[in-house]
Motif scaffolding. Sequence first.
Motif, PDB file in Angstrom:
ATOM      1  N   ALA A 199     -82.962 -50.071   9.747  1.00 51.98           N
ATOM      2  CA  ALA A 199     -82.166 -49.743   8.560  1.00 51.98           C
ATOM      3  C   ALA A 199     -80.718 -50.103   8.835  1.00 51.98           C
ATOM      4  O   ALA A 199     -80.256 -50.037   9.982  1.00 51.98           O
ATOM      5  CB  ALA A 199     -82.268 -48.259   8.211  1.00 51.98           C
ATOM      6  N   PHE A 210     -82.172 -42.545   2.850  1.00 51.26           N
ATOM      7  CA  PHE A 210     -83.099 -41.968   3.808  1.00 51.26           C
ATOM      8  C   PHE A 210     -82.838 -40.504   4.150  1.00 51.26           C
ATOM      9  O   PHE A 210     -83.656 -39.878   4.828  1.00 51.26           O
ATOM     10  CB  PHE A 210     -83.070 -42.767   5.125  1.00 51.26           C
ATOM     11  CG  PHE A 210     -83.374 -44.224   4.971  1.00 51.26           C
ATOM     12  CD1 PHE A 210     -84.660 -44.652   4.715  1.00 51.26           C
ATOM     13  CD2 PHE A 210     -82.365 -45.174   5.077  1.00 51.26           C
ATOM     14  CE1 PHE A 210     -84.956 -46.002   4.576  1.00 51.26           C
ATOM     15  CE2 PHE A 210     -82.639 -46.520   4.948  1.00 51.26           C
ATOM     16  CZ  PHE A 210     -83.938 -46.945   4.691  1.00 51.26           C
ATOM     17  N   LEU A 281     -86.083 -41.748  10.260  1.00 55.22           N
ATOM     18  CA  LEU A 281     -86.466 -43.116  10.598  1.00 55.22           C
ATOM     19  C   LEU A 281     -87.089 -43.247  11.975  1.00 55.22           C
ATOM     20  O   LEU A 281     -87.981 -44.073  12.179  1.00 55.22           O
ATOM     21  CB  LEU A 281     -85.243 -44.030  10.502  1.00 55.22           C
ATOM     22  CG  LEU A 281     -84.691 -44.239   9.087  1.00 55.22           C
ATOM     23  CD1 LEU A 281     -83.365 -44.989   9.135  1.00 55.22           C
ATOM     24  CD2 LEU A 281     -85.693 -45.006   8.236  1.00 55.22           C
ATOM     25  N   THR A 282     -86.627 -42.459  12.940  1.00 57.25           N
ATOM     26  CA  THR A 282     -87.144 -42.605  14.300  1.00 57.25           C
ATOM     27  C   THR A 282     -88.163 -41.536  14.649  1.00 57.25           C
ATOM     28  O   THR A 282     -88.907 -41.685  15.616  1.00 57.25           O
ATOM     29  CB  THR A 282     -86.006 -42.554  15.340  1.00 57.25           C
ATOM     30  OG1 THR A 282     -85.427 -41.244  15.345  1.00 57.25           O
ATOM     31  CG2 THR A 282     -84.932 -43.581  15.024  1.00 57.25           C
TER      32      THR A 282
END
Length: 305
Positions: A199, A210, A281-282
Amino acid sequence: MTALEDVNLQVPRNATFALLGPNGAGKTTLIHILCTILAADEGTALIAGADVRKKPLQARRNIGVVFQEPSLDDRLTAFENLDFHGRVYNVKAAERKAGIDELLALVELEPWRHAVVRSFSGGMKRRLEIARALLHKPKILFLDEPTVGLDAQSRAGIWSYLDTLRRQRDLTIVVTTHYIEEVENCDKVSIIDHGKIIADGSPAELKHRFGKETARVLPRDPDVAAALTERYGSLQTAKDGSIIVDAGAPGFADAFLAEFGTRIRQVSFDTPSLESVFLTLTGRELRDKGADESEKRNAKRGRRS
């Protein structure tokens, strides 16, 4: 072993750009390629218009680098470290002297001009490394974890100097960091994980796309922690035992407090943040030091792409 895969990014001129990712994600490897320390197996990287593979010397003239590991000669004085760097880059004597005077004043180290560097604090050494990296007037400044190991006051000071330098020198700054709060004021952020950019955008754009509303919950005992995780899942478990859960569902607060209100020590609710973006995201917090050390070893061995 592939360290980086299909990395594609652009850094605007005169911007502060942050590369954010867990330990071992590929940040240091990417910085080493851009700084011509490592050669990529394929692909193209341009630094101020110079191809790092075809014209590495030209690329190096356009960059200044502050590495994560200390690289000053602590047997020399502040002036001698800067003077030696200037001579390596063939900076003329008059320009070298004027540049040293200007930069020592800017990073507030003029009173320690002739002090031996081994007597400096960690923050003073970092400021001197930044001054040294800028002596030959590069267009781009790379900083790999520039504030790691520094106290909060020194970290804030480093970022203040960097912002002043960027405005005064039309400088582009590329920085990697573990401290998510430090990238809030960056112009652009790219999040990297497992060697891929997953991203990028401004902090505001990333939060909008997000970010999640989260709740940080400190349960009274392990049984409550297990019940919380089973009920809501967990974005992260902090070292103090608190659990971060997604709180974005309508009516979450009322439902949560009705079910767990008497079984927790405390709860705080947070609006979308870069931390929630990172966790979304991770899927985890920053990995442990071992992963970070593994990436460094891979970089040194030349395992790259």
